[in-house]
Design a protein around this motif. Structure first.
Motif, mmCIF file in Angstrom:
data_model
loop_
_atom_site.group_PDB
_atom_site.id
_atom_site.type_symbol
_atom_site.label_atom_id
_atom_site.label_comp_id
_atom_site.label_asym_id
_atom_site.label_seq_id
_atom_site.Cartn_x
_atom_site.Cartn_y
_atom_site.Cartn_z
ATOM 1 N N LEU A 14 0.861 -1.183 0.000
ATOM 2 C CA LEU A 14 0.000 0.000 0.000
ATOM 3 C C LEU A 14 0.898 1.233 0.000
ATOM 4 O O LEU A 14 1.876 1.305 0.750
ATOM 5 N N GLY A 15 0.599 2.203 -0.844
ATOM 6 C CA GLY A 15 1.397 3.416 -0.901
ATOM 7 C C GLY A 15 0.529 4.654 -0.947
ATOM 8 O O GLY A 15 -0.598 4.626 -1.462
ATOM 9 N N ALA A 16 1.038 5.750 -0.410
ATOM 10 C CA ALA A 16 0.319 7.014 -0.433
ATOM 11 C C ALA A 16 1.339 8.144 -0.452
ATOM 12 O O ALA A 16 2.450 8.005 0.066
ATOM 13 N N GLY A 17 0.976 9.253 -1.065
ATOM 14 C CA GLY A 17 1.908 10.375 -1.142
ATOM 15 C C GLY A 17 1.192 11.699 -1.114
ATOM 16 O O GLY A 17 -0.019 11.783 -1.391
ATOM 17 N N ALA A 18 1.940 12.745 -0.791
ATOM 18 C CA ALA A 18 1.367 14.086 -0.748
ATOM 19 C C ALA A 18 2.463 15.110 -1.005
ATOM 20 O O ALA A 18 3.633 14.884 -0.694
ATOM 21 N N THR A 19 2.091 16.226 -1.598
ATOM 22 C CA THR A 19 2.999 17.346 -1.822
ATOM 23 C C THR A 19 2.419 18.578 -1.151
ATOM 24 O O THR A 19 1.250 18.901 -1.360
ATOM 25 N N ILE A 20 3.219 19.247 -0.336
ATOM 26 C CA ILE A 20 2.750 20.416 0.401
ATOM 27 C C ILE A 20 3.750 21.562 0.240
ATOM 28 O O ILE A 20 4.901 21.348 -0.130
ATOM 29 N N GLY A 21 3.300 22.784 0.526
ATOM 30 C CA GLY A 21 4.192 23.938 0.435
ATOM 31 C C GLY A 21 3.499 25.197 0.906
ATOM 32 O O GLY A 21 2.264 25.233 1.038
ATOM 33 N N THR A 22 4.293 26.217 1.165
ATOM 34 C CA THR A 22 3.728 27.488 1.593
ATOM 35 C C THR A 22 2.926 28.095 0.443
ATOM 36 O O THR A 22 3.373 28.116 -0.702
ATOM 37 N N GLU A 23 1.740 28.602 0.774
ATOM 38 C CA GLU A 23 0.814 29.059 -0.260
ATOM 39 C C GLU A 23 1.123 30.467 -0.743
ATOM 40 O O GLU A 23 1.027 30.764 -1.942
ATOM 41 N N ALA A 24 1.541 31.347 0.169
ATOM 42 C CA ALA A 24 1.701 32.762 -0.177
ATOM 43 C C ALA A 24 2.735 32.993 -1.270
ATOM 44 O O ALA A 24 2.586 33.912 -2.087
ATOM 45 N N ASP A 25 3.788 32.160 -1.302
ATOM 46 C CA ASP A 25 4.856 32.356 -2.297
ATOM 47 C C ASP A 25 5.022 31.146 -3.198
ATOM 48 O O ASP A 25 6.101 30.896 -3.729
ATOM 49 N N ASP A 26 3.949 30.387 -3.367
ATOM 50 C CA ASP A 26 3.941 29.216 -4.244
ATOM 51 C C ASP A 26 5.039 28.221 -3.882
ATOM 52 O O ASP A 26 5.714 27.663 -4.736
ATOM 53 N N GLY A 27 5.236 28.018 -2.566
ATOM 54 C CA GLY A 27 6.163 27.003 -2.098
ATOM 55 C C GLY A 27 7.612 27.405 -2.074
ATOM 56 O O GLY A 27 8.474 26.554 -1.827
ATOM 57 N N PHE A 28 7.934 28.688 -2.303
ATOM 58 C CA PHE A 28 9.334 29.091 -2.333
ATOM 59 C C PHE A 28 9.987 28.981 -0.954
ATOM 60 O O PHE A 28 11.132 28.535 -0.829
ATOM 61 N N THR A 29 9.276 29.369 0.092
ATOM 62 C CA THR A 29 9.842 29.289 1.444
ATOM 63 C C THR A 29 10.084 27.842 1.841
ATOM 64 O O THR A 29 11.201 27.462 2.210
ATOM 65 N N VAL A 30 9.061 27.013 1.759
ATOM 66 C CA VAL A 30 9.182 25.588 2.078
ATOM 67 C C VAL A 30 8.208 24.793 1.222
ATOM 68 O O VAL A 30 7.039 25.176 1.087
ATOM 69 N N SER A 31 8.683 23.715 0.652
ATOM 70 C CA SER A 31 7.797 22.761 -0.017
ATOM 71 C C SER A 31 8.339 21.363 0.222
ATOM 72 O O SER A 31 9.542 21.177 0.397
ATOM 73 N N ALA A 32 7.457 20.384 0.241
ATOM 74 C CA ALA A 32 7.874 19.021 0.558
ATOM 75 C C ALA A 32 6.993 18.007 -0.156
ATOM 76 O O ALA A 32 5.822 18.260 -0.442
ATOM 77 N N ALA A 33 7.603 16.854 -0.437
ATOM 78 C CA ALA A 33 6.875 15.719 -1.002
ATOM 79 C C ALA A 33 7.114 14.521 -0.096
ATOM 80 O O ALA A 33 8.265 14.217 0.245
ATOM 81 N N ILE A 34 6.050 13.864 0.318
ATOM 82 C CA ILE A 34 6.146 12.757 1.267
ATOM 83 C C ILE A 34 5.476 11.520 0.672
ATOM 84 O O ILE A 34 4.376 11.599 0.122
ATOM 85 N N THR A 35 6.144 10.375 0.785
ATOM 86 C CA THR A 35 5.609 9.116 0.293
ATOM 87 C C THR A 35 5.668 8.072 1.402
ATOM 88 O O THR A 35 6.702 7.916 2.063
ATOM 89 N N PHE A 36 4.570 7.360 1.587
ATOM 90 C CA PHE A 36 4.496 6.293 2.593
ATOM 91 C C PHE A 36 4.206 4.976 1.892
ATOM 92 O O PHE A 36 3.318 4.896 1.037
ATOM 93 N N VAL A 37 4.985 3.936 2.249
ATOM 94 C CA VAL A 37 4.796 2.620 1.643
ATOM 95 C C VAL A 37 4.741 1.566 2.740
ATOM 96 O O VAL A 37 5.604 1.532 3.628
#
Length: 208
Positions: A14-37
């Motif tokens: 089973l696998g799942a993933g998500a991509t997140i980031g700061t909204e105000a600057d379109d992820g320039f400050t922080v953005s991340a991609a996470i995958t769980f298996v």
């Protein structure tokens, strides 16, 4: 990874993933991609993460990132692995590259921030002048750490040329049982001058 990809009857994944980031600057400050298996039997649990800081937004788990990490618990072999890779650059000011590893299993363990071979050490270049690398490894057997900091450059002005190469290196090691402690320091310097095809060099090397 290949040992976990061999098809077996009754196996489940089973696998799942998500991509997140700061909204105000379109992820320039922080953005991340996470995958769980999750894989069964075992279980084998893997968490993979990537992140950018003060960089373009990550579009997905397949893209390169400033920081990458993977943690795996293998219930079949009763081991845990964690690896973190970092590569970050501020033009002219700082360029750093590092890998950290943690392993626990089979009655053994170790933590390594860089490793002794020069190509596996934590590396940094400061103000585009000085280069430095280091490593720190501790395990159930002992501890070893070392550093290297140097400056190397050359200049040419028509028939005149000059070069300099200097570094400071340190090493320390401890063995737990039987207890042994060792270490050393090396200071090296080399200067070379040349004019109209005539050269002169001076080298000094001190070991402690």
């Amino acid at each position: 990874v290949q040992k976990w990809l061999v098809p077996k009857q009754g196996a489940f994944a089973l696998g799942a993933g998500a991509t997140i980031g700061t909204e105000a600057d379109d992820g320039f400050t922080v953005s991340a991609a996470i995958t769980f298996v999750l894989m069964l039997p075992g279980p084998v649990i893997t968490l993979i993460g990537k992140a950018n800081i003060l960089s373009k937004r990550l579009g997905g788990a397949s893209e390169d990132a400033n920081f990458e990490a993977m943690a795996t618990y293998d219930g079949n072999s009763q081991t845990f692995d964690l690896t973190i890779d970092a590569k970050y650059e501020i033009p002219i000011v700082l360029d750093i590259e590092a890998t950290a590893e943690l392993y626990v299993g089979g009655g053994e363990w170790f933590f390594a921030l860089g490793k002794p071979p020069h190509d596996k050490r934590v590396k940094a270049r400061i103000f585009d002048l000085f280069e430095s690398d280091a490593y720190f490894v501790i395990s159930d057997h002992g501890l070893i750490t070392g550093t290297w900091t140097g400056y190397k450059n050359s200049w040419s002005f028509g028939p005149l040329s000059a070069s300099i190469d200097a570094y400071l290196a340190t090493l320390a090691a401890i063995q737990w049982s039987p207890l042994q402690i060792g270490g050393g320091i090396e200071l090296y310097g080399n200067i070379h001058l040349s004019a109209f095809g005539i050269g002169f060099g001076l080298t000094a090397d001190a070991l402690l």
